[in-house]
Write a protein that holds these residues in place. Structure first.
Motif, PDB file in Angstrom:
ATOM      1  N   VAL A  68       0.665  -1.272  -0.030  1.00 38.06           N
ATOM      2  CA  VAL A  68      -0.239   0.052   0.097  1.00 38.06           C
ATOM      3  C   VAL A  68       0.620   1.236   0.030  1.00 38.06           C
ATOM      4  O   VAL A  68       0.537   2.301  -0.751  1.00 38.06           O
ATOM      5  N   VAL A  86      -6.064   4.615  -1.067  1.00 41.54           N
ATOM      6  CA  VAL A  86      -6.004   3.136  -1.322  1.00 41.54           C
ATOM      7  C   VAL A  86      -6.856   2.370  -0.436  1.00 41.54           C
ATOM      8  O   VAL A  86      -6.692   2.401   0.675  1.00 41.54           O
ATOM      9  N   ILE A  88      -8.492  -1.244   0.413  1.00 36.47           N
ATOM     10  CA  ILE A  88      -8.206  -2.847   0.328  1.00 36.47           C
ATOM     11  C   ILE A  88      -9.590  -3.415   0.514  1.00 36.47           C
ATOM     12  O   ILE A  88     -10.367  -3.067   1.423  1.00 36.47           O
TER      13      ILE A  88
END
Length: 110
Positions: A68, A86, A88
């Motif tokens: 990441v 970002v 997930i």
């Protein structure tokens, strides 16, 4: 004419984002995260905010923070990207069929 230039500029920024994602690797797999099929969504907004939805090959991936951070640094360096988020996600679950043919070949799946 400005709209065409804006569209071309936008596409160039997205191409550069993909190019940078192809330089990010899971340290345990010799294929980049883009060709592995780990990138589910690239959403570049007009204000330069970039949202990337990605998954991992395993929910228990020990190098998630490393990956990441690498994504943040690399796509954040692309001209036109002002901020990076970002996320997930694990839906849909990743499987080897999401890999590019090159990645499958590299890892011996073809």
């Amino acid at each position: 004419m400005d709209e065409i230039n804006d569209t071309n500029e936008f596409l160039t920024v997205e191409e550069n984002i993909v190019r940078m994602l192809k330089t990010v690797y899971d340290p345990e797999i010799p294929v980049n995260i883009y060709d592995l099929g780990l990138i589910y969504k690239i959403d570049l907004q007009e204000n330069g905010h970039l949202l990337i939805e990605m998954t991992l090959t395993s929910p228990n991936c020990p190098v998630v923070d490393f990956i990441v951070e690498d994504v943040h640094m690399k796509v954040g360096s692309v001209e036109g990207v002002k901020s990076v988020e970002v996320e997930i996600v694990f839906e849909p679950a990743w499987d080897k069929d999401m890999m590019s043919e090159e990645a499958q070949l590299e890892l011996g799946f073809l």
